[in-house]
Design a protein around this motif. Structure first.
Motif, PDB file in Angstrom:
ATOM      1  N   ASP A 259      17.309   6.544   0.101  1.00 21.39           N
ATOM      2  CA  ASP A 259      17.289   5.086   0.079  1.00 21.39           C
ATOM      3  C   ASP A 259      16.175   4.598  -0.845  1.00 21.39           C
ATOM      4  N   TRP A 260      16.426   3.448  -1.455  1.00 17.96           N
ATOM      5  CA  TRP A 260      15.470   2.890  -2.419  1.00 17.96           C
ATOM      6  C   TRP A 260      15.425   1.383  -2.225  1.00 17.96           C
ATOM      7  N   VAL A 261      14.238   0.837  -1.977  1.00 16.06           N
ATOM      8  CA  VAL A 261      14.043  -0.605  -1.849  1.00 16.06           C
ATOM      9  C   VAL A 261      13.388  -1.093  -3.128  1.00 16.06           C
ATOM     10  N   HIS A 262      14.118  -1.913  -3.891  1.00 19.58           N
ATOM     11  CA  HIS A 262      13.572  -2.412  -5.150  1.00 19.58           C
ATOM     12  C   HIS A 262      12.735  -3.660  -4.887  1.00 19.58           C
ATOM     13  N   LEU A 263      11.491  -3.631  -5.344  1.00 21.52           N
ATOM     14  CA  LEU A 263      10.550  -4.717  -5.104  1.00 21.52           C
ATOM     15  C   LEU A 263      10.380  -5.577  -6.348  1.00 21.52           C
ATOM     16  N   ASP A 264      10.191  -6.873  -6.142  1.00 19.57           N
ATOM     17  CA  ASP A 264       9.866  -7.755  -7.251  1.00 19.57           C
ATOM     18  C   ASP A 264       8.513  -7.363  -7.841  1.00 19.57           C
ATOM     19  N   ARG A 265       8.338  -7.603  -9.134  1.00 23.14           N
ATOM     20  CA  ARG A 265       7.049  -7.379  -9.782  1.00 23.14           C
ATOM     21  C   ARG A 265       6.107  -8.516  -9.408  1.00 23.14           C
ATOM     22  N   ASP A 266       4.823  -8.179  -9.314  1.00 21.53           N
ATOM     23  CA  ASP A 266       3.814  -9.183  -8.985  1.00 21.53           C
ATOM     24  C   ASP A 266       2.805  -9.353 -10.113  1.00 21.53           C
ATOM     25  N   ASP A 267       3.163  -8.880 -11.316  1.00 21.22           N
ATOM     26  CA  ASP A 267       2.227  -8.943 -12.436  1.00 21.22           C
ATOM     27  C   ASP A 267       2.858  -9.551 -13.678  1.00 21.22           C
ATOM     28  N   LEU A 268       3.838 -10.428 -13.492  1.00 17.78           N
ATOM     29  CA  LEU A 268       4.527 -11.032 -14.625  1.00 17.78           C
ATOM     30  C   LEU A 268       4.149 -12.501 -14.820  1.00 17.78           C
ATOM     31  N   GLY A 269       3.241 -12.994 -14.005  1.00 21.59           N
ATOM     32  CA  GLY A 269       2.810 -14.379 -14.135  1.00 21.59           C
ATOM     33  C   GLY A 269       1.857 -14.564 -15.308  1.00 21.59           C
TER      34      GLY A 269
ATOM     35  N   PRO B  93      -3.262 -15.153 -14.133  1.00 23.82           N
ATOM     36  CA  PRO B  93      -3.387 -15.077 -12.675  1.00 23.82           C
ATOM     37  C   PRO B  93      -4.687 -15.697 -12.178  1.00 23.82           C
ATOM     38  N   ARG B  94      -4.596 -16.371 -11.046  1.00 20.87           N
ATOM     39  CA  ARG B  94      -5.762 -17.038 -10.463  1.00 20.87           C
ATOM     40  C   ARG B  94      -6.288 -16.240  -9.270  1.00 20.87           C
ATOM     41  N   GLU B  95      -7.576 -15.999  -9.260  1.00 20.70           N
ATOM     42  CA  GLU B  95      -8.272 -15.334  -8.152  1.00 20.70           C
ATOM     43  C   GLU B  95      -7.523 -14.083  -7.680  1.00 20.70           C
ATOM     44  N   PRO B  96      -7.254 -13.138  -8.585  1.00 15.84           N
ATOM     45  CA  PRO B  96      -6.417 -11.990  -8.206  1.00 15.84           C
ATOM     46  C   PRO B  96      -7.071 -11.011  -7.247  1.00 15.84           C
ATOM     47  N   THR B  97      -8.418 -11.052  -7.116  1.00 12.33           N
ATOM     48  CA  THR B  97      -9.078 -10.046  -6.272  1.00 12.33           C
ATOM     49  C   THR B  97      -9.568 -10.587  -4.927  1.00 12.33           C
ATOM     50  N   ALA B  98      -9.308 -11.864  -4.635  1.00 13.92           N
ATOM     51  CA  ALA B  98      -9.764 -12.458  -3.366  1.00 13.92           C
ATOM     52  C   ALA B  98     -11.252 -12.209  -3.145  1.00 13.92           C
ATOM     53  N   GLY B  99     -12.017 -12.547  -4.142  1.00  9.87           N
ATOM     54  CA  GLY B  99     -13.458 -12.397  -4.022  1.00  9.87           C
ATOM     55  C   GLY B  99     -13.927 -10.943  -4.049  1.00  9.87           C
ATOM     56  N   GLY B 100     -13.134 -10.077  -4.664  1.00 11.83           N
ATOM     57  CA  GLY B 100     -13.517  -8.672  -4.762  1.00 11.83           C
ATOM     58  C   GLY B 100     -13.117  -7.818  -3.580  1.00 11.83           C
ATOM     59  N   ARG B 101     -12.420  -8.397  -2.609  1.00 14.75           N
ATOM     60  CA  ARG B 101     -12.039  -7.626  -1.417  1.00 14.75           C
ATOM     61  C   ARG B 101     -10.728  -6.878  -1.606  1.00 14.75           C
ATOM     62  N   LEU B 102      -9.884  -7.337  -2.568  1.00 13.63           N
ATOM     63  CA  LEU B 102      -8.605  -6.689  -2.843  1.00 13.63           C
ATOM     64  C   LEU B 102      -8.491  -6.482  -4.348  1.00 13.63           C
TER      65      LEU B 102
ATOM     66  N   PRO C  85      -2.896 -12.433  -6.785  1.00 11.99           N
ATOM     67  CA  PRO C  85      -3.077 -13.696  -7.501  1.00 11.99           C
ATOM     68  C   PRO C  85      -2.513 -14.884  -6.722  1.00 11.99           C
ATOM     69  N   VAL C  86      -3.281 -15.920  -6.642  1.00 15.31           N
ATOM     70  CA  VAL C  86      -2.902 -17.114  -5.890  1.00 15.31           C
ATOM     71  C   VAL C  86      -1.691 -17.790  -6.534  1.00 15.31           C
ATOM     72  N   GLY C  87      -0.711 -18.159  -5.694  1.00 18.63           N
ATOM     73  CA  GLY C  87       0.443 -18.914  -6.156  1.00 18.63           C
ATOM     74  C   GLY C  87       1.446 -18.117  -6.958  1.00 18.63           C
ATOM     75  N   ASP C  88       1.360 -16.782  -6.945  1.00 14.37           N
ATOM     76  CA  ASP C  88       2.282 -15.956  -7.734  1.00 14.37           C
ATOM     77  C   ASP C  88       3.577 -15.737  -6.951  1.00 14.37           C
ATOM     78  N   ASP C  89       4.694 -16.206  -7.489  1.00 13.87           N
ATOM     79  CA  ASP C  89       5.976 -16.083  -6.799  1.00 13.87           C
ATOM     80  C   ASP C  89       6.384 -14.621  -6.619  1.00 13.87           C
ATOM     81  N   GLY C  90       6.089 -13.799  -7.623  1.00 12.79           N
ATOM     82  CA  GLY C  90       6.431 -12.390  -7.523  1.00 12.79           C
ATOM     83  C   GLY C  90       5.694 -11.705  -6.388  1.00 12.79           C
ATOM     84  N   LEU C  91       4.420 -12.029  -6.229  1.00 13.18           N
ATOM     85  CA  LEU C  91       3.646 -11.441  -5.131  1.00 13.18           C
ATOM     86  C   LEU C  91       4.224 -11.874  -3.783  1.00 13.18           C
ATOM     87  N   ALA C  92       4.545 -13.159  -3.645  1.00 17.62           N
ATOM     88  CA  ALA C  92       5.094 -13.658  -2.380  1.00 17.62           C
ATOM     89  C   ALA C  92       6.407 -12.953  -2.042  1.00 17.62           C
ATOM     90  N   ALA C  93       7.299 -12.823  -3.031  1.00 17.11           N
ATOM     91  CA  ALA C  93       8.587 -12.167  -2.784  1.00 17.11           C
ATOM     92  C   ALA C  93       8.390 -10.687  -2.467  1.00 17.11           C
TER      93      ALA C  93
END
Length: 335
Positions: A43-53, A56-65, A69-77
């Motif tokens: 089985d294979w689950v195809h995931l949306d890309r989260d790096d096509l925006g 990107p805004r605040e991609p590391t959450a203050g260095g904790r991650l 990136p804030v507001g990225d549709d790909g990340l949310a999906a």
């Protein structure tokens, strides 16, 4: 059932997943933005890309991650797809190869995590979080190399790393003796990577001119891509390659001496790896940058190294040891 998250950058993550899947006695579902290889049996689950925006805004959450990136549709999906699968499939565990965010999401769903550890300077807050939430940590090098492959990492993390040896998708190929060598000039194979190459076509052409007595074969950037260069690598007298884990494992499995030219990657991954391998007695020469001249003497020095010394780096059983980790068993060190 096991879930195996495969990062889309490069091909080493995918090659590991496929090799471990073959070594396991239970179903594996791969989760990735990559497309499944032709004929993939599971089985294979195809995931949306989260790096096509864009920007990107605040991609590391203050260095904790590492990448949220804030507001990225790909990340949310992407996270919704992962969360839905975790909630419905209820895997016995999830392999994260490699993402701190995926490891954390799985653990927040109550799913145990086995984290794959890559070489480099990984003592930042995000990496430490990923290591701490993982139930077990697996690395693709021999145990003796762990301190050099993970400089600066706290001892509490280092002692948890279970090093299973380099994992090659190809079987070990012991080199033929002098009587089995093919006729003709010595051959050097330049092995590029799916993540790109820092070697320019001009520098490579100059290198070839500096070693006219050698036959050169270029596989991958800056030359044409070769999906499976195993036969060419096995037939080479010397391999020139970057210091990515998959490339080094393939060269080690072929028992070929190599010239390593590490490329710039996040967390100094390839530079740390090349330095550790070069200092560890394995059959390599290390060049910090790709030289455009002097290759005749350099290749002769490399060819004189004993490729059989790769046996302690890659003995052909890493996938089985990795599978034993996923089965919950103790793991022995490579011979």
């Amino acid at each position: 059932m096991i879930g195996y998250y495969v990062h889309h950058q490069g091909r080493g993550h995918l090659h590991r997943a496929l090799a471990v899947q073959q070594a396991l006695d239970e179903p594996v579902t791969v989760l990735s933005s990559l497309a499944p290889p032709t004929g993939h049996p599971g089985d294979w689950v195809h995931l949306d890309r989260d790096d096509l925006g864009i920007e990107p805004r605040e991609p590391t959450a203050g260095g904790r991650l590492h990448w949220v990136p804030v507001g990225d549709d790909g990340l949310a999906a992407r996270m919704q797809q992962l969360s839905a699968w975790l909630a419905t499939a209820r895997p016995r565990l999830l392999v994260s190869d490699v993402s701190v965010e995926v490891a954390l999401l799985a653990r927040l769903h109550g799913v145990p995590v086995v984290g794959v550890v890559l070489p480099g300077r990984r003592d930042d807050a995000a990496h430490l979080l990923g290591f701490d939430v993982a139930d077990r940590l697996v690395a693709m090098w021999p145990p003796t190399a762990t301190p050099a492959m993970l400089p600066g990492l706290p001892a509490r993390v280092v002692r948890r790393v279970e090093a299973v040896g380099a994992l090659s998708r190809q079987p070990v190929c012991e080199p033929a003796g002098a009587g089995g060598r093919r006729p003709g000039p010595p051959r050097v194979v330049v092995l590029g990577g799916a993540g790109g190459s820092a070697i320019s076509a001009e520098a490579l052409a100059a290198a070839m001119r500096s070693a006219p007595g050698w036959e050169w074969q270029v596989c991958g950037p800056p030359g044409p891509w070769v999906a499976d260069p195993h036969a060419l690598v096995c037939d080479a007298d010397v391999v020139i390659t970057h210091a990515g884990q998959n490339a080094v494992a393939e060269v080690a499995a072929a028992r070929r001496p190599a010239v390593l030219v590490p490329q710039d990657r996040p967390h100094e991954e390839q530079r740390v790896s090349a330095a550790a391998i070069g200092a560890g007695g394995w059959p390599v020469l290390v060049e910090e940058t790709f030289p455009s001249d002097g290759w005749a003497a350099r290749l002769e020095r490399a060819a004189a190294l004993d490729g059989r010394r790769w046996a302690s780096w890659c003995d052909g059983a890493a996938a089985q040891r990795f599978a034993a980790v996923l089965a919950g068993d103790p793991v022995g060190a490579p011979a």
